[in-house]
Design a protein around this motif. Structure first.
Motif, PDB file in Angstrom:
ATOM      1  N   PHE A  86       0.836  -1.194   0.000  1.00  0.00           N
ATOM      2  CA  PHE A  86       0.000   0.000   0.000  1.00  0.00           C
ATOM      3  C   PHE A  86       0.874   1.249   0.000  1.00  0.00           C
ATOM      4  CE2 PHE A  86       0.739  -1.116   4.413  1.00  0.00           C
ATOM      5  CZ  PHE A  86       0.982   0.096   5.043  1.00  0.00           C
ATOM      6  N   SER A  87       0.243   2.346  -0.335  1.00  0.00           N
ATOM      7  CA  SER A  87       0.899   3.650  -0.329  1.00  0.00           C
ATOM      8  C   SER A  87       0.037   4.621   0.463  1.00  0.00           C
ATOM      9  CB  SER A  87       1.076   4.156  -1.764  1.00  0.00           C
ATOM     10  OG  SER A  87       1.601   5.467  -1.781  1.00  0.00           O
ATOM     11  N   ILE A  88       0.666   5.643   1.027  1.00  0.00           N
ATOM     12  CA  ILE A  88      -0.066   6.725   1.692  1.00  0.00           C
ATOM     13  C   ILE A  88       0.458   8.039   1.115  1.00  0.00           C
ATOM     14  CG2 ILE A  88      -0.831   7.700   3.877  1.00  0.00           C
ATOM     15  CD1 ILE A  88       0.315   5.169   5.239  1.00  0.00           C
ATOM     16  N   ARG A  89      -0.409   8.838   0.588  1.00  0.00           N
ATOM     17  CA  ARG A  89      -0.011  10.083  -0.072  1.00  0.00           C
ATOM     18  C   ARG A  89      -0.262  11.276   0.854  1.00  0.00           C
ATOM     19  NH1 ARG A  89      -2.767  10.625  -5.658  1.00  0.00           N
ATOM     20  NH2 ARG A  89      -1.435   8.805  -5.988  1.00  0.00           N
ATOM     21  N   TYR A  90       0.778  12.099   0.992  1.00  0.00           N
ATOM     22  CA  TYR A  90       0.688  13.318   1.808  1.00  0.00           C
ATOM     23  C   TYR A  90       0.959  14.525   0.918  1.00  0.00           C
ATOM     24  CZ  TYR A  90       0.757  10.321   5.947  1.00  0.00           C
ATOM     25  OH  TYR A  90       0.453   9.376   6.897  1.00  0.00           O
ATOM     26  N   GLU A  91       0.230  15.601   1.148  1.00  0.00           N
ATOM     27  CA  GLU A  91       0.223  16.722   0.214  1.00  0.00           C
ATOM     28  C   GLU A  91       1.201  17.837   0.538  1.00  0.00           C
ATOM     29  OE1 GLU A  91      -1.222  16.433  -2.598  1.00  0.00           O
ATOM     30  OE2 GLU A  91      -2.116  14.524  -1.983  1.00  0.00           O
ATOM     31  N   LYS A  92       1.680  17.928   1.766  1.00  0.00           N
ATOM     32  CA  LYS A  92       2.520  19.053   2.159  1.00  0.00           C
ATOM     33  C   LYS A  92       3.909  18.594   2.592  1.00  0.00           C
ATOM     34  CE  LYS A  92      -1.434  21.800   3.788  1.00  0.00           C
ATOM     35  NZ  LYS A  92      -2.048  22.472   4.964  1.00  0.00           N
ATOM     36  N   ALA A  96       3.501  15.300  -1.996  1.00  0.00           N
ATOM     37  CA  ALA A  96       4.765  15.892  -1.551  1.00  0.00           C
ATOM     38  C   ALA A  96       5.633  14.809  -0.934  1.00  0.00           C
ATOM     39  CB  ALA A  96       4.498  17.011  -0.545  1.00  0.00           C
ATOM     40  N   TRP A  97       5.000  13.899  -0.179  1.00  0.00           N
ATOM     41  CA  TRP A  97       5.648  12.703   0.365  1.00  0.00           C
ATOM     42  C   TRP A  97       4.752  11.510   0.077  1.00  0.00           C
ATOM     43  CZ3 TRP A  97      10.563  12.840   1.774  1.00  0.00           C
ATOM     44  CH2 TRP A  97      11.109  14.063   2.161  1.00  0.00           C
ATOM     45  N   ASN A  98       5.380  10.391  -0.275  1.00  0.00           N
ATOM     46  CA  ASN A  98       4.650   9.201  -0.675  1.00  0.00           C
ATOM     47  C   ASN A  98       5.214   8.005   0.083  1.00  0.00           C
ATOM     48  OD1 ASN A  98       3.201  10.392  -3.319  1.00  0.00           O
ATOM     49  ND2 ASN A  98       5.304  11.151  -3.212  1.00  0.00           N
ATOM     50  N   VAL A  99       4.398   7.461   0.961  1.00  0.00           N
ATOM     51  CA  VAL A  99       4.829   6.364   1.831  1.00  0.00           C
ATOM     52  C   VAL A  99       4.547   5.032   1.154  1.00  0.00           C
ATOM     53  CG1 VAL A  99       4.428   5.226   4.056  1.00  0.00           C
ATOM     54  CG2 VAL A  99       4.389   7.734   3.898  1.00  0.00           C
ATOM     55  N   TYR A 100       5.516   4.094   1.274  1.00  0.00           N
ATOM     56  CA  TYR A 100       5.319   2.734   0.771  1.00  0.00           C
ATOM     57  C   TYR A 100       5.646   1.737   1.872  1.00  0.00           C
ATOM     58  CZ  TYR A 100       5.033   4.820  -3.840  1.00  0.00           C
ATOM     59  OH  TYR A 100       4.645   5.581  -4.906  1.00  0.00           O
TER      60      TYR A 100
END
Length: 523
Positions: free
Chosen positions: A255-261, A326-330
Protein backbone atom coordinates in the motif's frame (compact mmCIF):
# COMPACT_ATOMS: atom_id res chain seq x y z
CA UNK A 1 48.47 -31.62 -36.95
CA UNK A 2 47.95 -27.86 -36.92
CA UNK A 3 49.81 -25.98 -34.21
CA UNK A 4 47.66 -23.94 -31.87
CA UNK A 5 48.14 -20.20 -32.04
CA UNK A 6 49.47 -18.63 -28.89
CA UNK A 7 47.23 -16.04 -27.28
CA UNK A 8 48.37 -12.50 -28.08
CA UNK A 9 50.35 -10.77 -25.37
CA UNK A 10 48.28 -8.24 -23.41
CA UNK A 11 48.73 -4.58 -24.22
CA UNK A 12 51.04 -2.50 -22.06
CA UNK A 13 48.99 -0.87 -19.30
CA UNK A 14 48.26 2.85 -19.55
CA UNK A 15 48.89 3.24 -15.83
CA UNK A 16 51.00 1.33 -13.32
CA UNK A 17 50.19 0.44 -9.71
CA UNK A 18 51.82 2.93 -7.31
CA UNK A 19 55.36 1.94 -6.43
CA UNK A 20 55.48 -0.94 -8.93
CA UNK A 21 57.94 -0.76 -11.82
CA UNK A 22 56.91 -1.49 -15.39
CA UNK A 23 59.09 -4.61 -15.49
CA UNK A 24 57.75 -5.96 -12.18
CA UNK A 25 54.17 -5.33 -13.25
CA UNK A 26 54.79 -7.02 -16.61
CA UNK A 27 56.06 -10.02 -14.68
CA UNK A 28 52.95 -10.01 -12.51
CA UNK A 29 50.74 -9.88 -15.60
CA UNK A 30 52.56 -12.92 -17.01
CA UNK A 31 51.89 -14.78 -13.77
CA UNK A 32 48.24 -13.79 -13.80
CA UNK A 33 48.00 -15.20 -17.34
CA UNK A 34 49.51 -18.47 -16.17
CA UNK A 35 46.95 -18.68 -13.39
CA UNK A 36 43.86 -17.46 -15.25
CA UNK A 37 44.53 -17.71 -18.98
CA UNK A 38 45.14 -14.76 -21.30
CA UNK A 39 41.42 -14.23 -21.95
CA UNK A 40 40.93 -13.42 -18.27
CA UNK A 41 43.68 -10.80 -18.00
CA UNK A 42 42.74 -7.45 -19.54
CA UNK A 43 45.06 -4.48 -19.99
CA UNK A 44 43.99 -2.72 -23.21
CA UNK A 45 41.94 0.47 -23.06
CA UNK A 46 38.86 -0.95 -24.79
CA UNK A 47 38.44 -3.78 -22.30
CA UNK A 48 39.19 -1.54 -19.32
CA UNK A 49 36.71 1.16 -20.37
CA UNK A 50 33.62 -0.42 -18.69
CA UNK A 51 35.57 -0.69 -15.44
CA UNK A 52 36.65 2.95 -15.59
CA UNK A 53 33.26 4.61 -15.90
CA UNK A 54 32.18 6.36 -12.71
CA UNK A 55 29.14 8.40 -11.77
CA UNK A 56 30.91 10.39 -9.05
CA UNK A 57 31.96 14.01 -9.52
CA UNK A 58 35.61 13.25 -10.27
CA UNK A 59 37.67 12.53 -13.35
CA UNK A 60 37.76 8.91 -14.45
CA UNK A 61 41.55 9.23 -14.43
CA UNK A 62 41.49 9.25 -10.61
CA UNK A 63 39.86 5.81 -10.65
CA UNK A 64 41.51 4.20 -13.69
CA UNK A 65 42.56 0.56 -13.13
CA UNK A 66 45.92 -0.77 -14.26
CA UNK A 67 44.36 -4.06 -15.37
CA UNK A 68 41.41 -6.37 -14.83
CA UNK A 69 41.78 -10.02 -13.87
CA UNK A 70 38.89 -12.48 -13.71
CA UNK A 71 39.03 -15.45 -11.37
CA UNK A 72 36.75 -18.48 -11.50
CA UNK A 73 37.82 -20.48 -8.44
CA UNK A 74 38.93 -19.96 -4.85
CA UNK A 75 42.24 -21.61 -5.71
CA UNK A 76 42.86 -19.00 -8.39
CA UNK A 77 42.14 -16.21 -5.91
CA UNK A 78 44.67 -17.76 -3.52
CA UNK A 79 47.34 -17.84 -6.23
CA UNK A 80 46.56 -14.23 -7.19
CA UNK A 81 47.17 -13.22 -3.56
CA UNK A 82 50.60 -14.82 -3.64
CA UNK A 83 51.61 -12.83 -6.73
CA UNK A 84 50.21 -9.58 -5.35
CA UNK A 85 52.03 -9.99 -2.05
CA UNK A 86 55.33 -10.68 -3.75
CA UNK A 87 55.12 -7.80 -6.26
CA UNK A 88 53.02 -5.46 -4.06
CA UNK A 89 50.25 -5.18 -6.64
CA UNK A 90 47.04 -3.71 -5.15
CA UNK A 91 43.77 -5.39 -6.16
CA UNK A 92 40.21 -4.08 -5.99
CA UNK A 93 37.73 -6.99 -5.71
CA UNK A 94 34.25 -6.61 -7.23
CA UNK A 95 31.36 -9.05 -7.58
CA UNK A 96 28.95 -7.74 -10.22
CA UNK A 97 30.32 -4.18 -10.26
CA UNK A 98 26.85 -2.60 -10.18
CA UNK A 99 27.42 -0.35 -7.19
CA UNK A 100 26.02 2.65 -9.07
CA UNK A 101 26.14 5.97 -7.23
CA UNK A 102 28.79 4.59 -4.87
CA UNK A 103 31.64 4.12 -7.35
CA UNK A 104 30.47 1.42 -9.78
CA UNK A 105 33.24 -1.08 -10.61
CA UNK A 106 36.13 1.39 -10.58
CA UNK A 107 38.75 1.29 -7.80
CA UNK A 108 39.04 3.90 -5.08
CA UNK A 109 42.35 5.12 -6.52
CA UNK A 110 44.11 4.82 -9.88
CA UNK A 111 46.52 2.00 -10.61
CA UNK A 112 44.78 -0.81 -8.74
CA UNK A 113 44.07 -4.10 -10.50
CA UNK A 114 40.40 -5.01 -10.50
CA UNK A 115 39.72 -8.58 -9.38
CA UNK A 116 36.43 -9.31 -11.13
CA UNK A 117 34.59 -12.26 -9.55
CA UNK A 118 31.53 -12.28 -11.82
CA UNK A 119 32.50 -15.71 -13.24
CA UNK A 120 32.32 -17.18 -9.74
CA UNK A 121 28.57 -17.41 -10.12
CA UNK A 122 27.46 -20.72 -8.67
CA UNK A 123 24.36 -21.08 -6.56
CA UNK A 124 25.95 -23.73 -4.39
CA UNK A 125 22.89 -24.67 -2.38
CA UNK A 126 19.33 -23.61 -1.64
CA UNK A 127 17.66 -25.39 1.28
CA UNK A 128 13.88 -24.99 0.88
CA UNK A 129 13.24 -26.41 4.35
CA UNK A 130 15.61 -24.16 6.30
CA UNK A 131 15.04 -21.28 3.85
CA UNK A 132 18.76 -20.66 3.24
CA UNK A 133 21.08 -20.21 0.28
CA UNK A 134 24.83 -20.34 -0.26
CA UNK A 135 26.10 -18.30 -3.20
CA UNK A 136 29.28 -17.06 -4.87
CA UNK A 137 30.07 -13.38 -5.62
CA UNK A 138 28.96 -13.36 -9.25
CA UNK A 139 25.43 -14.63 -8.57
CA UNK A 140 22.88 -11.93 -9.38
CA UNK A 141 19.48 -11.47 -7.80
CA UNK A 142 17.93 -12.27 -11.18
CA UNK A 143 19.87 -15.54 -11.37
CA UNK A 144 18.81 -16.55 -7.87
CA UNK A 145 15.21 -15.54 -8.54
CA UNK A 146 15.17 -17.62 -11.73
CA UNK A 147 16.56 -20.60 -9.82
CA UNK A 148 13.80 -20.38 -7.22
CA UNK A 149 11.09 -20.09 -9.88
CA UNK A 150 12.50 -22.89 -12.07
CA UNK A 151 12.72 -25.25 -9.08
CA UNK A 152 9.32 -24.23 -7.70
CA UNK A 153 10.82 -23.15 -4.38
CA UNK A 154 8.39 -20.79 -2.56
CA UNK A 155 11.00 -18.44 -1.12
CA UNK A 156 11.31 -14.68 -1.63
CA UNK A 157 14.41 -12.56 -2.03
CA UNK A 158 15.10 -9.12 -0.61
CA UNK A 159 16.68 -6.86 -3.22
CA UNK A 160 18.05 -3.34 -3.53
CA UNK A 161 16.39 -1.09 -6.10
CA UNK A 162 18.59 -2.11 -9.12
CA UNK A 163 17.68 -5.69 -8.32
CA UNK A 164 18.05 -7.68 -11.52
CA UNK A 165 21.69 -6.85 -12.24
CA UNK A 166 23.04 -6.52 -8.69
CA UNK A 167 24.24 -9.43 -6.57
CA UNK A 168 23.37 -10.46 -3.01
CA UNK A 169 26.96 -11.03 -1.90
CA UNK A 170 28.26 -7.67 -3.08
CA UNK A 171 25.24 -5.78 -1.78
CA UNK A 172 25.42 -7.46 1.61
CA UNK A 173 29.14 -6.95 2.21
CA UNK A 174 28.63 -3.26 1.41
CA UNK A 175 25.73 -3.37 3.91
CA UNK A 176 23.05 -2.54 1.39
CA UNK A 177 19.36 -2.86 2.18
CA UNK A 178 16.13 -4.07 0.62
CA UNK A 179 12.39 -3.56 1.05
CA UNK A 180 10.92 -6.79 2.43
CA UNK A 181 10.86 -7.85 6.11
CA UNK A 182 14.30 -9.34 5.34
CA UNK A 183 15.53 -5.97 4.08
CA UNK A 184 18.42 -5.59 6.54
CA UNK A 185 20.64 -7.77 4.38
CA UNK A 186 23.63 -8.19 6.69
CA UNK A 187 21.26 -9.23 9.49
CA UNK A 188 20.03 -12.00 7.18
CA UNK A 189 23.53 -13.10 6.19
CA UNK A 190 24.86 -16.31 7.79
CA UNK A 191 28.39 -17.59 7.20
CA UNK A 192 31.16 -16.41 4.88
CA UNK A 193 34.12 -17.92 3.10
CA UNK A 194 36.95 -15.40 2.87
CA UNK A 195 40.33 -15.62 1.13
CA UNK A 196 42.74 -13.66 3.30
CA UNK A 197 45.66 -11.65 1.97
CA UNK A 198 48.10 -14.45 2.81
CA UNK A 199 46.01 -16.95 0.84
CA UNK A 200 44.44 -18.72 3.78
CA UNK A 201 40.73 -19.53 3.47
CA UNK A 202 38.61 -18.59 6.48
CA UNK A 203 35.09 -19.88 6.97
CA UNK A 204 33.27 -17.81 9.56
CA UNK A 205 30.66 -18.86 12.10
CA UNK A 206 30.11 -22.62 12.05
CA UNK A 207 31.98 -22.94 8.75
CA UNK A 208 35.28 -23.98 10.33
CA UNK A 209 33.75 -27.08 11.92
CA UNK A 210 34.39 -30.24 9.95
CA UNK A 211 31.21 -31.86 8.56
CA UNK A 212 28.96 -29.12 9.98
CA UNK A 213 25.43 -28.74 8.68
CA UNK A 214 24.83 -25.51 10.62
CA UNK A 215 26.93 -23.04 8.59
CA UNK A 216 23.91 -21.27 7.12
CA UNK A 217 21.65 -21.43 10.19
CA UNK A 218 23.75 -20.25 13.18
CA UNK A 219 25.52 -16.94 12.67
CA UNK A 220 27.80 -16.73 15.68
CA UNK A 221 29.93 -19.87 15.92
CA UNK A 222 32.42 -19.68 18.80
CA UNK A 223 34.61 -16.85 20.02
CA UNK A 224 34.71 -13.39 18.42
CA UNK A 225 32.14 -12.85 15.68
CA UNK A 226 34.16 -12.04 12.55
CA UNK A 227 31.72 -11.62 9.66
CA UNK A 228 31.26 -7.92 10.33
CA UNK A 229 34.91 -7.03 9.77
CA UNK A 230 34.65 -8.26 6.18
CA UNK A 231 31.86 -5.83 5.35
CA UNK A 232 32.74 -2.36 3.98
CA UNK A 233 36.39 -3.31 4.52
CA UNK A 234 39.51 -4.50 2.72
CA UNK A 235 40.60 -7.32 5.00
CA UNK A 236 39.84 -10.23 2.66
CA UNK A 237 38.03 -11.37 -0.47
CA UNK A 238 34.62 -12.90 0.25
CA UNK A 239 34.14 -15.89 -2.05
CA UNK A 240 30.99 -17.47 -0.58
CA UNK A 241 28.13 -16.17 1.53
CA UNK A 242 25.18 -17.77 3.23
CA UNK A 243 21.87 -15.94 3.39
CA UNK A 244 18.40 -16.43 4.82
CA UNK A 245 15.43 -16.28 2.45
CA UNK A 246 11.87 -15.36 3.33
CA UNK A 247 9.08 -17.94 3.01
CA UNK A 248 6.42 -16.81 0.58
CA UNK A 249 3.52 -15.48 2.67
CA UNK A 250 -0.09 -16.57 2.02
CA UNK A 251 -1.14 -12.92 1.67
CA UNK A 252 0.83 -9.92 0.48
CA UNK A 253 -0.74 -6.45 0.70
CA UNK A 254 1.34 -3.48 -0.54
CA UNK A 255 0.00 0.00 0.00
CA UNK A 256 0.90 3.65 -0.33
CA UNK A 257 -0.07 6.72 1.69
CA UNK A 258 -0.01 10.08 -0.07
CA UNK A 259 0.69 13.32 1.81
CA UNK A 260 0.22 16.72 0.21
CA UNK A 261 2.52 19.05 2.16
CA UNK A 262 6.30 19.08 2.66
CA UNK A 263 5.90 19.70 6.38
CA UNK A 264 3.83 16.51 6.73
CA UNK A 265 7.07 14.55 6.93
CA UNK A 266 7.21 15.19 10.70
CA UNK A 267 3.76 13.70 11.35
CA UNK A 268 4.38 10.80 8.95
CA UNK A 269 7.24 9.55 11.09
CA UNK A 270 5.47 10.10 14.38
CA UNK A 271 2.35 8.26 13.15
CA UNK A 272 4.07 5.27 11.57
CA UNK A 273 7.21 4.71 13.69
CA UNK A 274 5.31 3.02 16.56
CA UNK A 275 3.75 0.61 14.05
CA UNK A 276 7.18 -0.24 12.64
CA UNK A 277 8.76 -0.84 16.06
CA UNK A 278 5.79 -2.99 17.13
CA UNK A 279 6.08 -5.09 13.96
CA UNK A 280 2.63 -4.13 12.70
CA UNK A 281 4.45 -2.86 9.61
CA UNK A 282 7.12 -5.57 9.14
CA UNK A 283 9.20 -4.11 6.31
CA UNK A 284 11.29 -0.95 5.99
CA UNK A 285 8.95 1.96 5.27
CA UNK A 286 9.89 4.34 2.46
CA UNK A 287 8.87 8.00 2.39
CA UNK A 288 9.71 9.31 -1.09
CA UNK A 289 9.45 12.99 -1.99
CA UNK A 290 7.82 14.39 -5.13
CA UNK A 291 11.05 14.63 -7.12
CA UNK A 292 12.09 11.06 -6.31
CA UNK A 293 8.72 9.81 -7.47
CA UNK A 294 8.74 11.93 -10.61
CA UNK A 295 12.35 11.08 -11.50
CA UNK A 296 11.58 7.37 -11.46
CA UNK A 297 9.01 7.76 -14.23
CA UNK A 298 10.04 10.75 -16.39
CA UNK A 299 12.81 13.26 -17.17
CA UNK A 300 12.68 16.72 -15.62
CA UNK A 301 12.46 18.25 -19.09
CA UNK A 302 8.83 17.13 -19.32
CA UNK A 303 7.95 19.99 -16.99
CA UNK A 304 11.05 22.16 -16.72
CA UNK A 305 13.74 22.99 -19.28
CA UNK A 306 15.61 25.52 -17.17
CA UNK A 307 18.84 25.22 -15.21
CA UNK A 308 19.52 25.09 -11.49
CA UNK A 309 17.08 23.86 -8.86
CA UNK A 310 13.60 22.87 -10.00
CA UNK A 311 11.23 25.69 -8.93
CA UNK A 312 8.46 25.02 -6.41
CA UNK A 313 5.71 25.96 -8.87
CA UNK A 314 6.95 23.23 -11.22
CA UNK A 315 6.80 20.68 -8.40
CA UNK A 316 3.23 21.74 -7.67
CA UNK A 317 2.35 21.21 -11.33
CA UNK A 318 3.92 17.74 -11.27
CA UNK A 319 1.99 16.83 -8.14
CA UNK A 320 -1.30 17.98 -9.66
CA UNK A 321 -0.88 16.40 -13.09
CA UNK A 322 0.93 13.17 -12.17
CA UNK A 323 -1.00 12.36 -8.99
CA UNK A 324 2.10 12.47 -6.77
CA UNK A 325 2.18 13.65 -3.18
CA UNK A 326 4.77 15.89 -1.55
CA UNK A 327 5.65 12.70 0.36
CA UNK A 328 4.65 9.20 -0.68
CA UNK A 329 4.83 6.36 1.83
CA UNK A 330 5.32 2.73 0.77
CA UNK A 331 4.96 -0.31 3.01
CA UNK A 332 3.35 -3.74 2.92
CA UNK A 333 1.73 -6.42 5.04
CA UNK A 334 2.66 -10.11 4.92
CA UNK A 335 1.12 -13.20 6.54
CA UNK A 336 -2.16 -15.04 6.83
CA UNK A 337 -5.44 -13.43 5.86
CA UNK A 338 -6.29 -12.98 9.53
CA UNK A 339 -2.92 -11.40 10.40
CA UNK A 340 -3.08 -8.98 7.49
CA UNK A 341 -6.66 -7.99 8.28
CA UNK A 342 -5.85 -7.21 11.92
CA UNK A 343 -2.76 -5.15 11.06
CA UNK A 344 -4.55 -3.36 8.23
CA UNK A 345 -7.22 -2.18 10.64
CA UNK A 346 -4.54 -0.89 13.02
CA UNK A 347 -2.79 1.03 10.22
CA UNK A 348 -5.91 2.55 8.71
CA UNK A 349 -7.07 3.52 12.18
CA UNK A 350 -3.77 5.27 12.91
CA UNK A 351 -3.90 7.19 9.63
CA UNK A 352 -7.49 8.24 10.21
CA UNK A 353 -6.69 9.39 13.75
CA UNK A 354 -3.74 11.48 12.48
CA UNK A 355 -6.04 13.45 10.19
CA UNK A 356 -3.49 13.34 7.36
CA UNK A 357 -2.68 11.06 4.45
CA UNK A 358 -4.64 9.22 1.81
CA UNK A 359 -4.21 5.44 1.66
CA UNK A 360 -3.89 3.85 -1.79
CA UNK A 361 -4.18 0.08 -2.18
CA UNK A 362 -2.87 -2.13 -4.98
CA UNK A 363 -6.42 -2.52 -6.31
CA UNK A 364 -6.75 1.24 -6.66
CA UNK A 365 -3.24 1.84 -8.05
CA UNK A 366 -3.45 -0.90 -10.66
CA UNK A 367 -0.56 -0.82 -13.12
CA UNK A 368 0.42 2.78 -12.44
CA UNK A 369 4.00 3.74 -11.72
CA UNK A 370 5.74 4.25 -9.39
CA UNK A 371 3.37 2.12 -7.26
CA UNK A 372 3.91 -0.92 -9.46
CA UNK A 373 7.69 -1.04 -9.12
CA UNK A 374 7.51 -0.31 -5.40
CA UNK A 375 5.13 -3.24 -4.98
CA UNK A 376 7.60 -5.44 -6.86
CA UNK A 377 10.50 -4.38 -4.64
CA UNK A 378 8.54 -5.13 -1.47
CA UNK A 379 7.98 -8.72 -2.60
CA UNK A 380 11.51 -9.26 -3.89
CA UNK A 381 10.70 -9.16 -7.61
CA UNK A 382 13.11 -7.86 -10.22
CA UNK A 383 12.91 -4.27 -11.43
CA UNK A 384 15.22 -1.64 -12.90
CA UNK A 385 12.63 1.14 -12.77
CA UNK A 386 14.55 3.25 -10.26
CA UNK A 387 17.34 3.80 -12.79
CA UNK A 388 14.93 6.41 -14.14
CA UNK A 389 16.46 8.70 -11.50
CA UNK A 390 19.52 9.09 -13.71
CA UNK A 391 17.57 10.67 -16.54
CA UNK A 392 15.97 13.31 -14.28
CA UNK A 393 18.72 15.82 -15.07
CA UNK A 394 20.70 13.65 -17.50
CA UNK A 395 24.44 13.58 -17.89
CA UNK A 396 25.25 10.42 -15.97
CA UNK A 397 26.20 11.94 -12.59
CA UNK A 398 24.97 10.41 -9.35
CA UNK A 399 26.27 10.26 -5.78
CA UNK A 400 24.23 8.78 -2.95
CA UNK A 401 24.26 10.75 0.30
CA UNK A 402 22.80 8.62 3.10
CA UNK A 403 23.00 9.98 6.67
CA UNK A 404 21.55 7.87 9.48
CA UNK A 405 19.61 9.08 12.49
CA UNK A 406 16.82 8.05 14.86
CA UNK A 407 13.31 7.68 13.48
CA UNK A 408 11.81 10.85 14.94
CA UNK A 409 9.78 13.49 13.15
CA UNK A 410 11.96 16.30 14.46
CA UNK A 411 14.95 14.72 12.73
CA UNK A 412 13.22 14.66 9.35
CA UNK A 413 12.25 18.29 9.60
CA UNK A 414 15.77 19.43 10.48
CA UNK A 415 17.50 17.19 7.95
CA UNK A 416 15.15 18.11 5.11
CA UNK A 417 15.65 21.83 5.66
CA UNK A 418 19.43 21.46 5.87
CA UNK A 419 19.67 19.27 2.76
CA UNK A 420 17.48 21.57 0.67
CA UNK A 421 19.51 24.59 1.74
CA UNK A 422 22.88 23.04 0.82
CA UNK A 423 21.72 21.50 -2.46
CA UNK A 424 20.06 24.80 -3.40
CA UNK A 425 23.32 26.69 -2.87
CA UNK A 426 24.84 24.61 -5.65
CA UNK A 427 21.80 24.61 -7.97
CA UNK A 428 20.99 20.93 -7.40
CA UNK A 429 17.67 19.23 -6.67
CA UNK A 430 16.56 17.62 -3.44
CA UNK A 431 15.71 14.15 -4.75
CA UNK A 432 15.20 12.17 -1.57
CA UNK A 433 13.52 9.46 0.41
CA UNK A 434 13.55 8.40 4.05
CA UNK A 435 13.74 4.70 4.90
CA UNK A 436 12.72 3.65 8.41
CA UNK A 437 14.38 0.44 9.55
CA UNK A 438 13.99 -1.19 12.94
CA UNK A 439 14.50 2.07 14.86
CA UNK A 440 16.91 3.89 12.60
CA UNK A 441 16.14 6.18 9.69
CA UNK A 442 18.21 6.48 6.52
CA UNK A 443 17.88 9.78 4.67
CA UNK A 444 18.71 8.79 1.09
CA UNK A 445 19.50 11.71 -1.24
CA UNK A 446 20.56 11.14 -4.83
CA UNK A 447 22.84 14.05 -5.76
CA UNK A 448 22.17 14.15 -9.50
CA UNK A 449 24.27 16.19 -11.91
CA UNK A 450 25.63 16.37 -15.45
CA UNK A 451 29.09 14.79 -15.71
CA UNK A 452 29.56 16.30 -19.16
CA UNK A 453 29.35 19.81 -17.69
CA UNK A 454 32.64 20.74 -15.93
CA UNK A 455 30.99 23.50 -13.91
CA UNK A 456 28.22 21.21 -12.70
CA UNK A 457 30.79 18.52 -11.87
CA UNK A 458 32.70 20.99 -9.71
CA UNK A 459 29.53 22.19 -8.00
CA UNK A 460 28.36 18.63 -7.31
CA UNK A 461 31.72 17.70 -5.75
CA UNK A 462 31.69 20.78 -3.51
CA UNK A 463 28.05 20.17 -2.63
CA UNK A 464 28.67 16.58 -1.54
CA UNK A 465 31.67 17.62 0.57
CA UNK A 466 29.55 20.28 2.27
CA UNK A 467 26.70 17.84 2.88
CA UNK A 468 29.11 15.48 4.64
CA UNK A 469 30.67 18.29 6.65
CA UNK A 470 27.51 20.14 7.71
CA UNK A 471 25.53 17.01 8.51
CA UNK A 472 28.56 15.66 10.37
CA UNK A 473 28.72 18.75 12.59
CA UNK A 474 25.21 17.94 13.72
CA UNK A 475 25.99 14.31 14.47
CA UNK A 476 24.66 12.87 11.21
CA UNK A 477 27.06 10.51 9.41
CA UNK A 478 26.44 8.40 6.33
CA UNK A 479 26.38 4.61 6.60
CA UNK A 480 27.90 4.11 3.16
CA UNK A 481 29.61 6.42 0.66
CA UNK A 482 31.08 6.61 -2.82
CA UNK A 483 34.77 6.09 -3.58
CA UNK A 484 35.50 9.83 -3.87
CA UNK A 485 34.61 10.62 -0.24
CA UNK A 486 35.71 7.59 1.76
CA UNK A 487 38.41 9.39 3.75
CA UNK A 488 36.21 12.36 4.65
CA UNK A 489 33.50 9.98 5.82
CA UNK A 490 35.92 7.85 7.86
CA UNK A 491 37.03 10.99 9.69
CA UNK A 492 33.47 11.55 10.93
CA UNK A 493 33.69 8.33 12.95
CA UNK A 494 36.67 9.52 14.98
CA UNK A 495 40.40 8.78 15.28
CA UNK A 496 40.03 5.70 17.49
CA UNK A 497 37.84 3.95 14.92
CA UNK A 498 40.37 4.79 12.21
CA UNK A 499 43.21 3.48 14.40
CA UNK A 500 41.43 0.16 15.03
CA UNK A 501 40.61 -0.21 11.32
CA UNK A 502 44.27 0.35 10.48
CA UNK A 503 45.46 -2.09 13.16
CA UNK A 504 43.24 -4.82 11.72
CA UNK A 505 44.49 -4.01 8.23
CA UNK A 506 48.13 -4.31 9.26
CA UNK A 507 47.46 -7.61 11.00
CA UNK A 508 45.48 -9.23 8.19
CA UNK A 509 47.04 -7.57 5.13
CA UNK A 510 50.52 -6.29 6.11
CA UNK A 511 51.45 -5.47 2.51
CA UNK A 512 48.21 -3.55 1.94
CA UNK A 513 47.36 -5.36 -1.29
CA UNK A 514 43.57 -5.61 -0.93
CA UNK A 515 41.61 -2.50 -1.97
CA UNK A 516 43.81 0.19 -0.40
CA UNK A 517 41.66 3.18 0.53
CA UNK A 518 38.40 1.25 0.82
CA UNK A 519 36.39 2.93 3.61
CA UNK A 520 39.47 5.08 4.27
CA UNK A 521 41.51 2.04 5.42
CA UNK A 522 45.20 1.72 4.54
CA UNK A 523 48.20 0.14 6.25
Amino acid sequence: MTAQKAAPAPAAPAILPPGVSASDFAGAIREFIEILGAENVLTDADHLAPYTKVMVAESEDLHRPAAVIMARTVEQVQKIMAVCNRVRVPIWPISTGRNFGYGSAAPQSAGQVILDLRHMNRIIEVDPVMCTALVEPGVTYQQLKDYLVENNIPLWLSCPAPSAIAGPLGNTVDRGVGYTPYGEHFMMQCGMEVVLADGQVLRTGMGGVQNTNAWQVFKWGYGPYLDGIFTQSNYGVVTKMGMWLMPQPPVYKPFSIRYEKDEDIHDIVETLRPLRIAGVIPNAMVFANVMWEAAAIMPRSKYYQGTGTTPDHVLEEIKAKEGIGAWNVYAALYGTKEQVEVNWNIITGAIKASGKGRIITEEEAGETEPFKYRAKLMRGDMTLQEFGLYRWRGGGGSMWFAPVTVAKGSETRDQTELAKKILGEFGLDYVAEYIVGMRDMHHIIDVLFDRSNPDEMERAHACFAKLLSEFGKRGYAVYRVNTAFMDQTADLYGPVKRHVDQALKRALDPNGIIAPGKSGIRI
